[in-house]
Write an enzyme that holds these catalytic residues in place. Structure first.
Site, PDB file in Angstrom:
ATOM      1  N   TYR A   9       0.806  -1.221   0.000  1.00  0.00           N
ATOM      2  CA  TYR A   9       0.000   0.000   0.000  1.00  0.00           C
ATOM      3  C   TYR A   9       0.844   1.279   0.000  1.00  0.00           C
ATOM      4  CZ  TYR A   9      -4.214  -2.754   0.838  1.00  0.00           C
ATOM      5  OH  TYR A   9      -5.252  -3.625   0.709  1.00  0.00           O
ATOM      6  N   ILE A  10       2.033   1.232   0.557  1.00  0.00           N
ATOM      7  CA  ILE A  10       2.875   2.432   0.607  1.00  0.00           C
ATOM      8  C   ILE A  10       3.955   2.382  -0.475  1.00  0.00           C
ATOM      9  CG2 ILE A  10       4.464   3.784   2.056  1.00  0.00           C
ATOM     10  CD1 ILE A  10       1.478   3.733   2.992  1.00  0.00           C
ATOM     11  N   THR A  80       5.269  -3.584   9.287  1.00  0.00           N
ATOM     12  CA  THR A  80       5.810  -3.783  10.643  1.00  0.00           C
ATOM     13  C   THR A  80       4.642  -4.078  11.581  1.00  0.00           C
ATOM     14  OG1 THR A  80       5.845  -1.367  10.770  1.00  0.00           O
ATOM     15  CG2 THR A  80       7.967  -2.479  10.651  1.00  0.00           C
ATOM     16  N   THR A 116       6.805   2.178   9.317  1.00  0.00           N
ATOM     17  CA  THR A 116       6.702   2.703  10.674  1.00  0.00           C
ATOM     18  C   THR A 116       7.419   1.757  11.619  1.00  0.00           C
ATOM     19  OG1 THR A 116       4.531   3.541  10.101  1.00  0.00           O
ATOM     20  CG2 THR A 116       5.066   3.424  12.451  1.00  0.00           C
ATOM     21  N   LYS A 201       6.314   9.857  14.062  1.00  0.00           N
ATOM     22  CA  LYS A 201       5.361   9.045  13.307  1.00  0.00           C
ATOM     23  C   LYS A 201       4.394   8.305  14.242  1.00  0.00           C
ATOM     24  CE  LYS A 201       3.257   6.494  10.513  1.00  0.00           C
ATOM     25  NZ  LYS A 201       2.545   6.726   9.315  1.00  0.00           N
ATOM     26  N   HIS A 239     -16.316  25.133  19.097  1.00  0.00           N
ATOM     27  CA  HIS A 239     -15.334  25.860  19.911  1.00  0.00           C
ATOM     28  C   HIS A 239     -14.027  25.912  19.107  1.00  0.00           C
ATOM     29  CE1 HIS A 239     -12.376  26.652  22.986  1.00  0.00           C
ATOM     30  NE2 HIS A 239     -13.345  26.929  23.858  1.00  0.00           N
ATOM     31  N   GLY A 252      -9.766   0.158  12.883  1.00  0.00           N
ATOM     32  CA  GLY A 252      -9.038  -0.887  12.169  1.00  0.00           C
ATOM     33  C   GLY A 252      -7.871  -0.323  11.401  1.00  0.00           C
ATOM     34  N   CYS A 255      -2.358   0.738  10.913  1.00  0.00           N
ATOM     35  CA  CYS A 255      -1.557   1.852  11.439  1.00  0.00           C
ATOM     36  C   CYS A 255      -2.064   2.284  12.803  1.00  0.00           C
ATOM     37  CB  CYS A 255      -1.645   3.043  10.495  1.00  0.00           C
ATOM     38  SG  CYS A 255      -1.393   2.589   8.788  1.00  0.00           S
ATOM     39  N   TYR A 314     -11.731  -1.966   6.653  1.00  0.00           N
ATOM     40  CA  TYR A 314     -11.486  -1.244   7.912  1.00  0.00           C
ATOM     41  C   TYR A 314     -12.009   0.183   7.859  1.00  0.00           C
ATOM     42  CZ  TYR A 314      -7.409   1.675   6.683  1.00  0.00           C
ATOM     43  OH  TYR A 314      -6.574   2.626   6.155  1.00  0.00           O
ATOM     44  N   ARG A 322      -7.551  -5.285   6.816  1.00  0.00           N
ATOM     45  CA  ARG A 322      -6.700  -5.588   7.974  1.00  0.00           C
ATOM     46  C   ARG A 322      -7.229  -4.987   9.280  1.00  0.00           C
ATOM     47  NH1 ARG A 322      -0.966  -4.075   5.611  1.00  0.00           N
ATOM     48  NH2 ARG A 322      -2.272  -2.588   4.497  1.00  0.00           N
TER      49      ARG A 322
HETATM   50  N1  SAJ Z   1     -11.996   6.240  12.474  1.00  0.00           N
HETATM   51  C1  SAJ Z   1     -12.996   6.512  13.403  1.00  0.00           C
HETATM   52  N2  SAJ Z   1     -13.376   7.801  13.614  1.00  0.00           N
HETATM   53  C2  SAJ Z   1     -12.806   8.843  12.936  1.00  0.00           C
HETATM   54  C3  SAJ Z   1     -11.783   8.564  11.998  1.00  0.00           C
HETATM   55  C4  SAJ Z   1     -11.395   7.255  11.791  1.00  0.00           C
HETATM   56  O1  SAJ Z   1     -13.551   5.600  14.047  1.00  0.00           O
HETATM   57  O2  SAJ Z   1     -13.222   9.979  13.156  1.00  0.00           O
HETATM   58  C5  SAJ Z   1     -11.571   4.849  12.225  1.00  0.00           C
HETATM   59  C6  SAJ Z   1     -11.694   4.413  10.769  1.00  0.00           C
HETATM   60  O3  SAJ Z   1     -12.999   3.999  10.463  1.00  0.00           O
HETATM   61  C7  SAJ Z   1     -10.675   3.273  10.716  1.00  0.00           C
HETATM   62  C8  SAJ Z   1      -9.591   3.756  11.677  1.00  0.00           C
HETATM   63  O4  SAJ Z   1     -10.179   4.752  12.484  1.00  0.00           O
HETATM   64  O5  SAJ Z   1     -11.215   2.066  11.200  1.00  0.00           O
HETATM   65  C9  SAJ Z   1      -8.342   4.305  11.015  1.00  0.00           C
HETATM   66  O6  SAJ Z   1      -8.684   5.053   9.866  1.00  0.00           O
HETATM   67  P1  SAJ Z   1      -8.081   6.494   9.530  1.00  0.00           P
HETATM   68  O7  SAJ Z   1      -8.741   6.972   8.305  1.00  0.00           O
HETATM   69  O8  SAJ Z   1      -8.168   7.372  10.721  1.00  0.00           O
HETATM   70  O9  SAJ Z   1      -6.507   6.237   9.332  1.00  0.00           O
HETATM   71  P2  SAJ Z   1      -5.644   5.182   8.483  1.00  0.00           P
HETATM   72  O10 SAJ Z   1      -5.291   4.053   9.380  1.00  0.00           O
HETATM   73  O11 SAJ Z   1      -6.249   4.866   7.183  1.00  0.00           O
HETATM   74  O12 SAJ Z   1      -4.326   6.071   8.201  1.00  0.00           O
HETATM   75  C10 SAJ Z   1      -3.590   6.608   9.298  1.00  0.00           C
HETATM   76  C11 SAJ Z   1      -3.304   8.105   9.033  1.00  0.00           C
HETATM   77  N3  SAJ Z   1      -2.753   8.725  10.237  1.00  0.00           N
HETATM   78  C12 SAJ Z   1      -3.238   9.863  10.753  1.00  0.00           C
HETATM   79  O13 SAJ Z   1      -4.193  10.445  10.276  1.00  0.00           O
HETATM   80  C13 SAJ Z   1      -2.551  10.423  11.941  1.00  0.00           C
HETATM   81  C14 SAJ Z   1      -2.345   8.246   7.848  1.00  0.00           C
HETATM   82  O14 SAJ Z   1      -1.988   9.607   7.668  1.00  0.00           O
HETATM   83  C15 SAJ Z   1      -1.086   7.401   8.072  1.00  0.00           C
HETATM   84  O15 SAJ Z   1      -0.208   7.480   6.959  1.00  0.00           O
HETATM   85  C16 SAJ Z   1      -1.514   5.947   8.245  1.00  0.00           C
HETATM   86  O16 SAJ Z   1      -2.369   5.875   9.402  1.00  0.00           O
HETATM   87  C17 SAJ Z   1      -0.280   5.083   8.430  1.00  0.00           C
HETATM   88  O17 SAJ Z   1       0.065   4.356   7.471  1.00  0.00           O
HETATM   89  O18 SAJ Z   1       0.387   5.177   9.456  1.00  0.00           O
END
Ligand code: SAJ
Length: 406
Positions: A9-10, A80, A116, A201, A239, A252, A255, A314, A322
């Site tokens: 993916y990356i 990782t 990471t 990170k 706010h 999920g 990351c 996810y 995943r």
């Molecule tokens: N989720 C919630 N509520 C929210 C936002 C997300 O329940 O308000 C859930 C999503 O449904 C999902 C999980 O969190 O199950 C993670 O999704 P995500 O969209 O928040 O993040 P990822 O895992 O797809 O990508 C994150 C990102 N990190 C941050 O925003 C700090 C991305 O920038 C990173 O590159 C990525 O992790 C990574 O590879 O580390």
């Protein structure tokens, strides 16, 4: 020339981005089948804009291989995971990749770790591999950490526009790698040391996990006293210094649900909020199950096979499953010896779980209670099809009358 190691993916979008901007790139993945698929001209996962980027990179001459190549720069983007018991990082893929690179690389090469890693991993495990090969880091081989920041669903845009961090022992080496990334990245590129880059990170993803956990905890509190958590978050967020994320059926992905464990595993007793957040987010699939139970009772439903989960990935509009909350929920059901839930996801074409459907209408015809686990555009655009169903909406996207919320 750059050898991008790990074409998941990356790694894949990064390799394509570099190549399409005129850098000589060979992409390497030890999975021969994956390398062969890419060689045959096909991408290996769905992502907005990826196919166009692929074509542009192929036009510029990107190559794919399952062998490691002698080049000036290596970019390592392999997974990782963490050990589910000790909660510590499993750096075995990164270490294996670096070992393989050491077998082919020549003096002066730079190894960039994008994967990471838990803070300290590069010092503890990666430097020793290089030194064990009789090389001096900083003299014979340079080491850099350039953690990725892109979000599945918006990767191509974010690769170009996000700012990013480069950690290096030597600022001149950091600057050289910054120039390489600047070929496609228009965001700010900060050069710092390796340890700071590693920690930053993990901190970024942990921050998001804690914020989501707060929203999920508020949901449980509001459920108990029948308050509208979405309205409360919406108003609180007006706010100027409040920005609470959205509750959901769990967290999920590889990351946010993984990286905070690196801090818990390495700093037990210190990473307290981090641990609490992980526990809250991990408890959400169980909370959804309790909601299903309560709703079935209220509606005098007894047949679990008339309950359907919408969404297996996810998060919305990606095909990545995943650590997905739906899979976590199904695992719970299995542990309670309660099979039978029906499942459907438009992005999941391979058979993954029992009672899986591949057609939205056929799935709907077989269930009375639909649990929305993922907010794919598909269901958002066809909410009217759920008019006669009992709906538990964990993503706050369904506004049909009588919809149950988390
Ligand atoms: N989720 C919630 N509520 C929210 C936002 C997300 O329940 O308000 C859930 C999503 O449904 C999902 C999980 O969190 O199950 C993670 O999704 P995500 O969209 O928040 O993040 P990822 O895992 O797809 O990508 C994150 C990102 N990190 C941050 O925003 C700090 C991305 O920038 C990173 O590159 C990525 O992790 C990574 O590879 O580390």
């Amino acid at each position: 020339m750059v050898n991008v190691v790990g074409l998941g993916y990356i790694g894949l979008p990064t390799a394509l981005m570099l190549a399409s901007h005129g850098v000589d790139v060979v992409g390497t993945d030890y999975d021969k089948e994956l390398a062969a698929t890419l060689k045959s001209g096909k991408t290996t996962f769905e992502e907005e804009g990826l196919d166009d980027l692929f074509n542009a990179a192929v036009e510029k001459g990107i190559e794919f291989s399952s062998e490691y190549i002698a080049t000036d720069v290596y970019i390592v983007a392999v997974p990782t995971p963490y050990d589910k018991v000790s909660k510590k990082i499993d750096a075995s893929y990164v270490l294996a990749a670096v070992k393989s690179i050491m077998e082919v690389c020549t003096e002066g090469a730079t190894i960039v770790i994008e994967s990471t890693v838990a803070p300290g991993t590069i010092d503890k495990f990666i430097r020793p591999i290089i030194e064990a090969n009789g090389c001096k880091v900083g003299q014979d081989i340079n080491l850099v950490h350039a953690p990725e920041r892109i979000i599945p669903g918006n990767m191509v845009y974010e690769l170009k526009h996000n700012s990013r961090t480069i950690g290096a022992d030597d600022k001149a080496v950091g600057k050289k790698i910054k120039e390489l990334y600047s070929t496609f990245c228009h965001g700010d590129i900060v050069v710092t040391d390796i340890r700071t880059a590693e920690m930053t990170k993990v901190v970024e993803n942990t921050f998001r996990d804690i914020n989501i956990a707060f929203a999920n905890e508020l949901t449980k509190i509001c459920r108990l006293d029948d308050m509208d958590v979405y309205e409360i978050i919406r108003i609180a967020n007006m706010h100027p210094r409040v920005n609470i994320l959205q509750p959901g059926p769990g967290v999920g992905g590889h990351c946010i649900s993984v990286d905070p464990w690196f801090l818990v595993g390495d700093y037990p007793g210190l990473a307290n909020i981090v641990l609490a957040a992980r526990k809250i987010n991990d408890s959400m699939p169980e909370f959804v199950l309790k909601r299903v139970h309560d709703i079935m009772k209220e509606k005098s439903m007894t047949d679990l096979t008339r309950v359907g989960l919408y969404g297996l990935t996810y998060k919305e509009n990606v095909d990545d499953i995943r650590e997905s909350p739906s899979l976590q929920l199904l695992e719970r059901m299995k542990m309670h010896l309660a099979p039978g839930l029906k499942v459907y996801d438009p992005f999941v074409k391979q058979s993954l779980v029992e009672n899986q459907y591949y057609d939205f209408d056929k799935f709907l015809a077989e269930v009375d209670l639909v649990v929305i686990m993922v907010s794919h555009d598909e269901i958002k655009e066809q909410m009217n099809k759920l008019k006669d169903k009992i709906v538990l909406d964990t993503k706050n996207i369904c506004f049909n009358e009588g919809t149950y919320k988390l």
